[in-house]
Write an enzyme that holds these catalytic residues in place. Structure first.
Site, PDB file in Angstrom:
ATOM      1  N   CYS A 127       1.856   6.998   1.906  1.00 25.43           N
ATOM      2  CA  CYS A 127       0.683   7.511   1.179  1.00 25.43           C
ATOM      3  C   CYS A 127       0.647   9.041   1.113  1.00 25.43           C
ATOM      4  O   CYS A 127      -0.111   9.602   0.325  1.00 25.43           O
ATOM      5  CB  CYS A 127      -0.606   6.988   1.803  1.00 25.43           C
ATOM      6  SG  CYS A 127      -0.666   5.199   1.841  1.00 25.43           S
ATOM      7  N   ASN A 159      -6.800   1.666  -2.183  1.00 28.09           N
ATOM      8  CA  ASN A 159      -5.730   2.544  -1.701  1.00 28.09           C
ATOM      9  C   ASN A 159      -4.478   2.312  -2.548  1.00 28.09           C
ATOM     10  O   ASN A 159      -3.878   1.245  -2.492  1.00 28.09           O
ATOM     11  CB  ASN A 159      -5.465   2.222  -0.225  1.00 28.09           C
ATOM     12  CG  ASN A 159      -4.388   3.097   0.387  1.00 28.09           C
ATOM     13  OD1 ASN A 159      -3.664   3.799  -0.326  1.00 28.09           O
ATOM     14  ND2 ASN A 159      -4.276   3.047   1.689  1.00 28.09           N
ATOM     15  N   HIS A 179      -6.654  11.633   0.165  1.00 30.73           N
ATOM     16  CA  HIS A 179      -6.087  10.299  -0.025  1.00 30.73           C
ATOM     17  C   HIS A 179      -7.222   9.285   0.031  1.00 30.73           C
ATOM     18  O   HIS A 179      -8.069   9.338   0.924  1.00 30.73           O
ATOM     19  CB  HIS A 179      -5.047  10.026   1.066  1.00 30.73           C
ATOM     20  CG  HIS A 179      -4.539   8.624   1.069  1.00 30.73           C
ATOM     21  ND1 HIS A 179      -4.203   7.968  -0.097  1.00 30.73           N
ATOM     22  CD2 HIS A 179      -4.310   7.752   2.085  1.00 30.73           C
ATOM     23  CE1 HIS A 179      -3.794   6.747   0.210  1.00 30.73           C
ATOM     24  NE2 HIS A 179      -3.850   6.592   1.516  1.00 30.73           N
TER      25      HIS A 179
HETATM   26  N1  COA Z   1     -13.438  -9.579   5.362  1.00 31.26           N
HETATM   27  C1  COA Z   1     -14.219 -10.003   6.375  1.00 31.26           C
HETATM   28  N2  COA Z   1     -13.934  -9.760   7.670  1.00 31.26           N
HETATM   29  C2  COA Z   1     -12.809  -9.079   7.936  1.00 31.26           C
HETATM   30  C3  COA Z   1     -11.946  -8.629   6.927  1.00 31.26           C
HETATM   31  C4  COA Z   1     -12.311  -8.896   5.598  1.00 31.26           C
HETATM   32  N3  COA Z   1     -11.571  -8.490   4.550  1.00 31.26           N
HETATM   33  N4  COA Z   1     -10.911  -7.973   7.492  1.00 31.26           N
HETATM   34  C5  COA Z   1     -11.118  -8.002   8.819  1.00 31.26           C
HETATM   35  N5  COA Z   1     -12.260  -8.680   9.092  1.00 31.26           N
HETATM   36  C6  COA Z   1     -12.867  -8.958  10.380  1.00 31.26           C
HETATM   37  C7  COA Z   1     -11.885  -8.897  11.528  1.00 31.26           C
HETATM   38  O1  COA Z   1     -11.220 -10.122  11.677  1.00 31.26           O
HETATM   39  C8  COA Z   1     -12.798  -8.591  12.692  1.00 31.26           C
HETATM   40  O2  COA Z   1     -13.397  -9.799  13.108  1.00 31.26           O
HETATM   41  P1  COA Z   1     -13.675 -10.080  14.679  1.00 31.26           P
HETATM   42  O3  COA Z   1     -14.623  -8.998  15.102  1.00 31.26           O
HETATM   43  O4  COA Z   1     -14.252 -11.443  14.648  1.00 31.26           O
HETATM   44  O5  COA Z   1     -12.335  -9.961  15.322  1.00 31.26           O
HETATM   45  C9  COA Z   1     -13.907  -7.721  12.079  1.00 31.26           C
HETATM   46  O6  COA Z   1     -13.827  -7.939  10.668  1.00 31.26           O
HETATM   47  C10 COA Z   1     -13.754  -6.247  12.380  1.00 31.26           C
HETATM   48  O7  COA Z   1     -12.411  -5.909  12.157  1.00 31.26           O
HETATM   49  P2  COA Z   1     -11.915  -4.426  12.361  1.00 31.26           P
HETATM   50  O8  COA Z   1     -10.451  -4.385  12.059  1.00 31.26           O
HETATM   51  O9  COA Z   1     -12.354  -3.892  13.675  1.00 31.26           O
HETATM   52  O10 COA Z   1     -12.748  -3.696  11.211  1.00 31.26           O
HETATM   53  P3  COA Z   1     -12.843  -2.167  10.891  1.00 31.26           P
HETATM   54  O11 COA Z   1     -14.270  -1.743  10.912  1.00 31.26           O
HETATM   55  O12 COA Z   1     -11.882  -1.338  11.706  1.00 31.26           O
HETATM   56  O13 COA Z   1     -12.378  -2.133   9.377  1.00 31.26           O
HETATM   57  C11 COA Z   1     -10.397  -1.563   8.137  1.00 31.26           C
HETATM   58  C12 COA Z   1     -11.070  -2.564   9.062  1.00 31.26           C
HETATM   59  C13 COA Z   1      -8.991  -2.012   7.851  1.00 31.26           C
HETATM   60  C14 COA Z   1     -11.213  -1.494   6.860  1.00 31.26           C
HETATM   61  C15 COA Z   1     -10.413  -0.162   8.801  1.00 31.26           C
HETATM   62  O14 COA Z   1      -9.949  -0.263  10.131  1.00 31.26           O
HETATM   63  C16 COA Z   1      -9.548   0.820   8.070  1.00 31.26           C
HETATM   64  O15 COA Z   1      -9.805   1.168   6.939  1.00 31.26           O
HETATM   65  N6  COA Z   1      -8.527   1.361   8.740  1.00 31.26           N
HETATM   66  C17 COA Z   1      -7.634   2.317   8.127  1.00 31.26           C
HETATM   67  C18 COA Z   1      -6.691   1.605   7.234  1.00 31.26           C
HETATM   68  C19 COA Z   1      -5.980   2.527   6.309  1.00 31.26           C
HETATM   69  O16 COA Z   1      -6.486   3.535   5.927  1.00 31.26           O
HETATM   70  N7  COA Z   1      -4.775   2.137   5.939  1.00 31.26           N
HETATM   71  C20 COA Z   1      -3.983   2.832   4.991  1.00 31.26           C
HETATM   72  C21 COA Z   1      -3.329   3.993   5.586  1.00 31.26           C
HETATM   73  S1  COA Z   1      -2.549   4.954   4.369  1.00 31.26           S
END
Ligand code: COA
Length: 330
Positions: A116, A287, A257
């Site tokens: 990215c 993204n 980004h």
């Molecule tokens: N819909 C519903 N629930 C979801 C889900 C979805 N699409 N994806 C994950 N969950 C659930 C998980 O299973 C978890 O459930 P649990 O608590 O029962 O285990 C819960 O939601 C929380 O998951 P978590 O991963 O802690 O959520 P988060 O607040 O960290 O959000 C992201 C997840 C991926 C949105 C966030 O971590 C993020 O954006 N990270 C950076 C990713 C990124 O930028 N990547 C590209 C880099 S270039």
């Protein structure tokens, strides 16, 4: 011979027609518009057609950038495509784009993969090559068809990504003060397991097993990536501003980004810059990896958010983990 000052002479972008909404995704996996919106800020993303490859998106964005710069393919002697989703492992996507655009054979054409952050790596590379005086005009394109590498059964990743392309034309400044002011690139290797496509390369070549195990799809540890991304982008912004003796108040628009609205919000709070000074389109495209910054830059210009004389700050992070920032005067 005086070495040239290099500026961005034009921008362009392309997004596929097909819109995939959160509500549609909720029919594919166990998720909801409410979850995706509150955790990411994403409402929809674009998905390329089956017969559209990354080079098609890249060529359309490149063509738009050439038009904006008032140049023709014959003026270009360097094409860099930043992508993690090239049409195929070889040849380079940039050579296919060259052919589609009709850029002549005296041009150097290659791909660059910094995930990215790829566009910022491409911008820095082209800037250096043009500053040497050995190349005159470059097309730097960030293009991705991530939908081909997304596991549509994995709700933790499939809601995040989309397809798009953005491009800039770089060349000698036209004497209006526009120029690339600076660029800083970084890489914190050793974090490959946080975000990767594990199979399909030389470490784990594709075989029947890897395909049935989904090893050719994007894998991510979202929470860990989130924390590192915020720290890295804050550091990159602080260092580049300090290096060039600029304060954050002198930045007209920050083009980050577009991975997650919460990441952008965290940076805005820690820098003390209000969110309305950031250009945000993650709600519409998700993204799009290397396409994210040049797509946002093109839209920001079209929306009147980047005016003559303004200084914009571009900042990105991605798998690797790579990160970086650039300062551009218009
Ligand atoms: N819909 C519903 N629930 C979801 C889900 C979805 N699409 N994806 C994950 N969950 C659930 C998980 O299973 C978890 O459930 P649990 O608590 O029962 O285990 C819960 O939601 C929380 O998951 P978590 O991963 O802690 O959520 P988060 O607040 O960290 O959000 C992201 C997840 C991926 C949105 C966030 O971590 C993020 O954006 N990270 C950076 C990713 C990124 O930028 N990547 C590209 C880099 S270039």
């Amino acid at each position: 011979m005086a070495l040239p000052t290099i500026a961005i002479l034009g921008t362009g972008s392309y997004v596929p027609e097909r819109v995939l909404t959160n509500d549609e995704l909720a029919k594919l996996v166990d998720t909801s518009d409410e979850w995706i919106t509150t955790r990411t800020g994403i409402k929809q993303r674009r998905i390329a057609a089956k017969d559209q490859a990354t080079s098609d998106l890249a060529a359309a964005a490149g063509q738009a950038a050439l038009r904006d710069a008032g140049l023709s393919p014959a003026d270009i002697n360097l094409v860099i495509v930043a992508t993690l989703s090239p049409d195929m492992p070889m040849p380079a996507c940039a050579t296919i784009v060259q052919h589609k655009l009709g850029v002549p054979q005296h041009a150097a054409c290659f791909d660059l993969n910094a995930a990215c952050s790829g566009f910022l790596y491409g911008l820095d590379t082209a800037w250096a090559m043009l500053s040497s005086g050995r190349y005159k005009h470059a097309l730097v394109i960030g293009a991705e068809k991530l939908s081909a590498f997304v596991d549509w059964k994995d709700r933790s990743t499939c809601v995040l990504f989309g397809d798009a392309a953005g491009a800039v034309v770089l060349g000698p400044s036209r004497g209006d003060g526009a120029r690339i002011i600076g660029s800083r690139l970084y890489s914190e290797g050793g974090m490959k397991d946080l975000l990767c496509i594990p199979n399909g390369g030389s470490a784990f070549p594709p075989d029947n097993n890897s395909v049935s195990n989904g090893g050719h799809f994007i894998k991510m540890k979202g929470r860990e990536v989130f924390k590192v991304a915020v720290r890295e982008m804050e550091d990159a912004i602080e260092e580049i501003l300090e290096q060039h003796g600029l304060s954050v108040d002198q930045i007209a628009c920050v083009i980050p980004h577009q991975a997650n609205l919460r990441i952008i919000d965290a940076i805005s709070k820690s820098l003390g810059v209000s969110l309305d000074r950031f250009f945000i389109n993650v709600d519409r495209y998700g993204n799009t990896s290397a396409a994210s910054v040049p797509l946002a830059l093109d839209e920001a210009r079209k929306a009147g958010r980047v005016k003559r004389g303004d200084v914009t700050l571009l900042v990105a992070f991605g798998a690797g983990l790579t990160y970086g920032a650039s300062l551009v005067r218009w």
